[in-house]
Motif scaffolding. Structure first.
Motif, PDB file in Angstrom:
ATOM      1  N   UNK A 188       0.770  -1.129   0.003  1.00  0.00           N
ATOM      2  CA  UNK A 188       0.210   0.105  -0.084  1.00  0.00           C
ATOM      3  C   UNK A 188       0.972   1.325  -0.041  1.00  0.00           C
ATOM      4  N   UNK A 189       1.895   1.225   0.750  1.00  0.00           N
ATOM      5  CA  UNK A 189       2.714   2.570   0.759  1.00  0.00           C
ATOM      6  C   UNK A 189       3.549   2.628  -0.452  1.00  0.00           C
ATOM      7  N   UNK A 217      -8.228  -3.158 -10.323  1.00  0.00           N
ATOM      8  CA  UNK A 217      -8.779  -3.979  -9.507  1.00  0.00           C
ATOM      9  C   UNK A 217      -8.547  -3.737  -8.022  1.00  0.00           C
ATOM     10  N   UNK A 218      -9.587  -3.541  -7.364  1.00  0.00           N
ATOM     11  CA  UNK A 218      -9.692  -3.226  -5.922  1.00  0.00           C
ATOM     12  C   UNK A 218     -10.528  -3.950  -5.129  1.00  0.00           C
ATOM     13  N   UNK A 219     -10.867  -3.493  -3.964  1.00  0.00           N
ATOM     14  CA  UNK A 219     -11.794  -3.767  -2.940  1.00  0.00           C
ATOM     15  C   UNK A 219     -12.624  -2.393  -2.627  1.00  0.00           C
ATOM     16  N   UNK A 220     -13.802  -3.015  -2.302  1.00  0.00           N
ATOM     17  CA  UNK A 220     -14.725  -1.939  -1.681  1.00  0.00           C
ATOM     18  C   UNK A 220     -14.740  -1.579  -0.493  1.00  0.00           C
ATOM     19  N   UNK A 259       4.638  -7.777  -7.942  1.00  0.00           N
ATOM     20  CA  UNK A 259       4.644  -6.192  -7.434  1.00  0.00           C
ATOM     21  C   UNK A 259       3.077  -5.670  -7.824  1.00  0.00           C
ATOM     22  N   UNK A 260       2.172  -6.069  -7.028  1.00  0.00           N
ATOM     23  CA  UNK A 260       0.799  -5.396  -7.481  1.00  0.00           C
ATOM     24  C   UNK A 260       0.099  -5.232  -6.087  1.00  0.00           C
ATOM     25  N   UNK A 261      -0.681  -4.038  -6.246  1.00  0.00           N
ATOM     26  CA  UNK A 261      -1.645  -3.914  -4.934  1.00  0.00           C
ATOM     27  C   UNK A 261      -2.975  -3.542  -5.320  1.00  0.00           C
ATOM     28  N   UNK A 262      -3.979  -4.089  -4.719  1.00  0.00           N
ATOM     29  CA  UNK A 262      -5.611  -3.522  -4.982  1.00  0.00           C
ATOM     30  C   UNK A 262      -5.959  -2.631  -3.808  1.00  0.00           C
ATOM     31  N   UNK A 263      -6.220  -1.530  -4.229  1.00  0.00           N
ATOM     32  CA  UNK A 263      -6.563  -0.487  -3.148  1.00  0.00           C
ATOM     33  C   UNK A 263      -8.127  -0.437  -3.131  1.00  0.00           C
ATOM     34  N   UNK A 264      -8.474  -0.231  -1.752  1.00  0.00           N
ATOM     35  CA  UNK A 264      -9.880   0.175  -1.574  1.00  0.00           C
ATOM     36  C   UNK A 264     -10.472   1.483  -2.242  1.00  0.00           C
ATOM     37  N   UNK A 265     -11.571   1.566  -2.461  1.00  0.00           N
ATOM     38  CA  UNK A 265     -12.084   2.964  -3.010  1.00  0.00           C
ATOM     39  C   UNK A 265     -11.745   4.288  -1.972  1.00  0.00           C
ATOM     40  N   UNK A 266     -11.818   3.878  -0.697  1.00  0.00           N
ATOM     41  CA  UNK A 266     -11.539   4.929   0.095  1.00  0.00           C
ATOM     42  C   UNK A 266     -10.090   5.395  -0.033  1.00  0.00           C
ATOM     43  N   UNK A 267      -9.111   4.227  -0.076  1.00  0.00           N
ATOM     44  CA  UNK A 267      -7.571   4.478  -0.164  1.00  0.00           C
ATOM     45  C   UNK A 267      -7.330   5.185  -1.570  1.00  0.00           C
ATOM     46  N   UNK A 268      -7.932   4.792  -2.636  1.00  0.00           N
ATOM     47  CA  UNK A 268      -7.782   5.417  -3.822  1.00  0.00           C
ATOM     48  C   UNK A 268      -8.062   7.040  -3.840  1.00  0.00           C
ATOM     49  N   UNK A 269      -9.252   7.429  -3.194  1.00  0.00           N
ATOM     50  CA  UNK A 269      -9.602   8.617  -3.103  1.00  0.00           C
ATOM     51  C   UNK A 269      -8.961   9.650  -2.294  1.00  0.00           C
ATOM     52  N   UNK A 270      -8.363   8.847  -1.085  1.00  0.00           N
ATOM     53  CA  UNK A 270      -7.354   9.721  -0.416  1.00  0.00           C
ATOM     54  C   UNK A 270      -6.045  10.231  -1.022  1.00  0.00           C
ATOM     55  N   UNK A 271      -5.471   8.933  -1.795  1.00  0.00           N
ATOM     56  CA  UNK A 271      -4.205   9.417  -2.663  1.00  0.00           C
ATOM     57  C   UNK A 271      -4.581  10.516  -3.593  1.00  0.00           C
ATOM     58  N   UNK A 272      -5.508  10.336  -4.417  1.00  0.00           N
ATOM     59  CA  UNK A 272      -6.026  11.595  -5.295  1.00  0.00           C
ATOM     60  C   UNK A 272      -5.842  12.823  -4.727  1.00  0.00           C
ATOM     61  N   UNK A 273      -6.970  12.866  -3.575  1.00  0.00           N
ATOM     62  CA  UNK A 273      -7.149  14.089  -2.979  1.00  0.00           C
ATOM     63  C   UNK A 273      -5.696  14.823  -2.375  1.00  0.00           C
ATOM     64  N   UNK A 310     -12.928   7.493 -12.290  1.00  0.00           N
ATOM     65  CA  UNK A 310     -12.601   6.257 -12.133  1.00  0.00           C
ATOM     66  C   UNK A 310     -13.573   5.022 -11.772  1.00  0.00           C
ATOM     67  N   UNK A 311     -13.240   3.898 -12.541  1.00  0.00           N
ATOM     68  CA  UNK A 311     -14.065   2.514 -12.475  1.00  0.00           C
ATOM     69  C   UNK A 311     -13.273   1.667 -11.794  1.00  0.00           C
ATOM     70  N   UNK A 312     -13.673   1.438 -10.626  1.00  0.00           N
ATOM     71  CA  UNK A 312     -12.737   0.237  -9.826  1.00  0.00           C
ATOM     72  C   UNK A 312     -13.655  -1.203  -9.551  1.00  0.00           C
ATOM     73  N   UNK A 313     -12.890  -2.056 -10.090  1.00  0.00           N
ATOM     74  CA  UNK A 313     -13.530  -3.355  -9.871  1.00  0.00           C
ATOM     75  C   UNK A 313     -13.088  -4.145  -8.600  1.00  0.00           C
ATOM     76  N   UNK A 314     -14.346  -4.548  -7.898  1.00  0.00           N
ATOM     77  CA  UNK A 314     -13.888  -5.356  -6.636  1.00  0.00           C
ATOM     78  C   UNK A 314     -14.335  -6.690  -6.468  1.00  0.00           C
TER      79      UNK A 314
END
Length: 328
Positions: A188-189, A217-220, A259-273, A310-314
């Motif tokens: 995640x880091x 690909x990520x999680x909800x 080397x892959x990571x599936x972020x949550x939608x919340x995690x994704x939003x926080x990074x973008x913001x 953003x379209x995230x697959x969970x």
């Protein structure tokens, strides 16, 4: 290992090639269609009269999926111009992936694509090898950025895992559960660092009020049953079975990192913001088998910054084996 030079999907068009084993990735791309049409509409709404448009797909890979997103974008442009009696702009389509991608297949597909658009005005194409975690294009030159199933791939294996010799997947269930939080946090880091570089580079390359449509690909964050699932889980299950049968050594398995990571939608939003260059126009969470989440995330829209869709697959646990973790 230099992932930028060595990482790629299986080449060619044989039975084991990515070209013949990417159905799940294509399904994810198709869910992006409404967002791409929305982004094209936004370009005309919030920019001046467009005489030219540059579209890029970052992480295009090869095979039948390599042109899916840009074809959708070009079709959306043709339809918008037809419906609104606008002159068609000159269009440049730029396909990007790492240098060892099978660009021979991509070149043939681009040639066929150009021929199919001859009746609609100038459509020029090019391939741009390189890591999308770095600058790829000149400043203020790109109008629409597309990417599907590619941003899950990290630029490198997290140093914390290599330095401490912590395997991504331990055959011992107890040890695996004990180490898992550390593994997920390390990935995640690295994901946060990589995505921040990606956003910063694209912010410099996009024209004012340019648009991005991303899918990964990520999680909800609303579904607690699948938050612990990571894309690399599905690869290690057969590898662990191979190690238990002696096909590969246990040492080889322990030293193998994906080397892959599936972020949550919340995690994704926080990074973008936190990065601050983009305003999120629309974020949707899709279940791989059941369709769109009933509660899409639509934050407040501001028009001072480029837009991001953003379209995230969970996935849920019951659908875990059908999740797609390969780059599109």
């Amino acid at each position: 290992m230099d992932f930028e030079q060595s990482l790629h999907m299986n080449k060619g068009e044989g039975e084991a090639s990515y070209a013949r084993n990417s159905t799940n990735q294509n399904a994810g791309q198709n869910k992006m269609n409404p967002l791409i049409h929305e982004a094209v509409t936004s370009l005309w709404k919030y920019t001046n009269c467009l005489k030219k448009m540059v579209i890029t797909d970052l992480g295009c890979s090869s095979g039948p999926n390599s042109l899916t997103l840009v074809k959708t974008a070009v079709d959306a442009i043709f339809r918008y111009c037809s419906d609104h009696k606008e002159l068609l702009p000159e269009i440049a389509v730029l396909l990007n992936d790492l240098p060892d991608n099978d660009f021979n297949i991509v070149a043939k597909a681009l040639s066929e694509f150009q021929q199919s658009t001859q009746g609609f005005g100038p459509v020029v194409t090019a391939m741009v090898p390189g890591s999308f975690y770095k600058r790829l294009f000149t400043s203020n030159s790109v109008h629409l950025v597309l990417s599907s199933n590619s941003l899950n791939w990290l630029s490198q294996v997290p140093e914390d895992l290599k330095e401490n010799r912590i395997p991504m997947y331990d055959s011992d269930e107890g040890l695996r559960q004990e180490k898992r939080p550390f593994v997920v946090q390390a990935c995640g880091r690295q994901f946060r660092k990589d995505l921040t570089h990606f956003l910063n580079a694209r912010a410099q390359e996009l024209v004012p009020m340019g648009q991005m449509v991303l899918s990964l690909v990520g999680t909800s964050s609303r579904d607690t049953t699948c938050q612990s699932i990571q894309p690399w889980d599905f690869a290690f299950l057969p590898l662990n079975d191979m190690a238990s049968r002696g096909v590969i050594s246990r040492e080889m398995l322990d030293s193998f990192y994906i080397p892959v990571h599936g972020p949550s939608d919340k995690e994704l939003m926080e990074i973008i913001e936190d990065e601050g260059s983009f305003e999120i126009n629309n974020m949707q969470v899709h279940h791989l088998m059941t369709g769109t989440d009933k509660r899409p995330i639509i934050p407040k829209i501001e028009r001072s910054r480029p837009g991001l869709h953003s379209s995230q697959q969970s996935c849920s646990i019951s659908e875990a084996r059908k999740a797609s973790w390969m780059s599109s």
